[in-house]
Write a protein that holds these residues in place. Sequence first.
Motif, short mmCIF file in Angstrom:
data_model
loop_
_atom_site.label_atom_id
_atom_site.label_comp_id
_atom_site.label_asym_id
_atom_site.label_seq_id
_atom_site.Cartn_x
_atom_site.Cartn_y
_atom_site.Cartn_z
N LYS A 149 0.85 -1.18 0.00
CA LYS A 149 0.00 0.00 0.00
C LYS A 149 0.89 1.24 0.00
CE LYS A 149 -3.49 2.45 2.55
NZ LYS A 149 -3.84 2.86 3.88
N ILE A 150 0.60 2.14 -0.91
CA ILE A 150 1.37 3.37 -1.00
C ILE A 150 0.58 4.50 -0.36
CG2 ILE A 150 2.33 5.10 -2.56
CD1 ILE A 150 2.91 2.83 -4.51
N GLU A 151 1.22 5.20 0.56
CA GLU A 151 0.64 6.39 1.17
C GLU A 151 1.53 7.57 0.82
OE1 GLU A 151 0.29 6.08 5.39
OE2 GLU A 151 -1.34 4.62 5.29
N VAL A 152 0.89 8.69 0.51
CA VAL A 152 1.62 9.92 0.23
C VAL A 152 1.20 10.94 1.27
CG1 VAL A 152 2.02 11.77 -1.43
CG2 VAL A 152 1.74 9.41 -2.24
N HIS A 153 2.19 11.52 1.93
CA HIS A 153 1.96 12.55 2.95
C HIS A 153 2.67 13.83 2.52
CE1 HIS A 153 0.51 9.80 6.22
NE2 HIS A 153 1.16 8.92 5.47
N ILE A 154 2.02 14.95 2.75
CA ILE A 154 2.67 16.25 2.57
C ILE A 154 2.73 16.90 3.94
CG2 ILE A 154 2.48 18.56 1.58
CD1 ILE A 154 1.05 17.32 -0.81
N VAL A 155 3.94 17.23 4.36
CA VAL A 155 4.15 17.90 5.64
C VAL A 155 4.60 19.32 5.32
CG1 VAL A 155 5.47 17.91 7.79
CG2 VAL A 155 4.83 15.72 6.74
N GLU A 193 -8.37 20.66 -3.19
CA GLU A 193 -9.40 19.71 -3.61
C GLU A 193 -8.79 18.51 -4.32
OE1 GLU A 193 -13.03 19.55 -6.82
OE2 GLU A 193 -12.68 21.45 -5.80
N LYS A 194 -7.83 18.77 -5.20
CA LYS A 194 -7.17 17.67 -5.92
C LYS A 194 -6.38 16.77 -4.96
CE LYS A 194 -6.99 19.57 -10.54
NZ LYS A 194 -7.90 18.63 -11.14
N ILE A 195 -5.75 17.38 -3.98
CA ILE A 195 -5.00 16.60 -3.00
C ILE A 195 -5.95 15.67 -2.24
CG2 ILE A 195 -3.82 16.79 -0.76
CD1 ILE A 195 -2.23 19.11 -1.95
N TYR A 196 -7.05 16.21 -1.76
CA TYR A 196 -8.00 15.38 -1.00
C TYR A 196 -8.61 14.29 -1.86
CZ TYR A 196 -7.54 18.33 3.09
OH TYR A 196 -7.04 18.99 4.18
N SER A 224 -7.21 12.77 -4.27
CA SER A 224 -6.18 11.77 -4.60
C SER A 224 -5.74 10.97 -3.38
CB SER A 224 -4.97 12.45 -5.24
OG SER A 224 -4.34 13.29 -4.29
N ASN A 225 -6.38 11.19 -2.24
CA ASN A 225 -6.07 10.47 -1.00
C ASN A 225 -4.69 10.78 -0.45
OD1 ASN A 225 -8.61 9.19 -0.80
ND2 ASN A 225 -7.95 7.69 -2.31
N VAL A 226 -4.14 11.92 -0.83
CA VAL A 226 -2.89 12.38 -0.24
C VAL A 226 -3.22 12.92 1.15
CG1 VAL A 226 -1.07 14.12 -0.38
CG2 VAL A 226 -1.77 12.87 -2.43
N ILE A 227 -2.39 12.61 2.12
CA ILE A 227 -2.64 13.04 3.50
C ILE A 227 -1.83 14.31 3.75
CG2 ILE A 227 -2.51 12.39 5.92
CD1 ILE A 227 -2.49 9.41 4.78
N LEU A 228 -2.54 15.37 4.10
CA LEU A 228 -1.93 16.68 4.27
C LEU A 228 -1.76 16.98 5.75
CD1 LEU A 228 -1.08 19.17 2.62
CD2 LEU A 228 -3.44 19.96 2.75
N HIS A 229 -0.54 17.36 6.15
CA HIS A 229 -0.22 17.71 7.53
C HIS A 229 0.25 19.16 7.54
CE1 HIS A 229 -0.27 13.41 8.57
NE2 HIS A 229 0.43 13.24 7.46
N LEU A 230 -0.68 20.08 7.76
CA LEU A 230 -0.33 21.50 7.81
C LEU A 230 0.07 21.89 9.22
CD1 LEU A 230 -3.17 22.98 5.58
CD2 LEU A 230 -0.81 22.49 4.93
#
Length: 154
Positions: A4-10, A30-33, A35-41
């Motif tokens: 399983k590949i997970e992509v996170h943006i920190v 919207e595109k990030i959400y 695409s199931n990318v997990i965003l950590h702001l």
Amino acid sequence: MNKKIEVHIVDRSDMLLPTFPKKVQEVVKEKIYKSNVILHLNEEVKEIKDTQLITKKGLTLDYDLILWAGGPVSNQMYKDAGMSVDEKGYMVVNQFLQNIDFEYIFGAGDCISIQNFSQMKKVGVYAIKEAPYLWRNILNYFYCKSLESYTPQN
């Protein structure tokens, strides 16, 4: 192998792309959400070790690959990780945009200093020209192919 590949943006900012117009921020978010990318702001990287990235707030992420987009500043992290840095603290890479100490780490743009080209200014045009070499060299490294040499323009 079915991993399983997970992509996170920190990102240390409390909003995505803070210098861009609001509409651009909304479209990208919207595109990030979608695409199931997990965003950590509002998170900042404290430490990268072995296979874990740890933030200053204590978030721990396991990783196989990190793409670091650090902006046009040197970062103490390079030196702390045992990488060679120039006199201003920028990570030193060779003509393949490959870290001179760790062959599996690559860098481009304003966060690096290229051996024998340390006089280069930190301007975006170099990052744009380096990008295709960086991408091909990362792929070539993973596929055990020859790397392409990059020479900055005058």
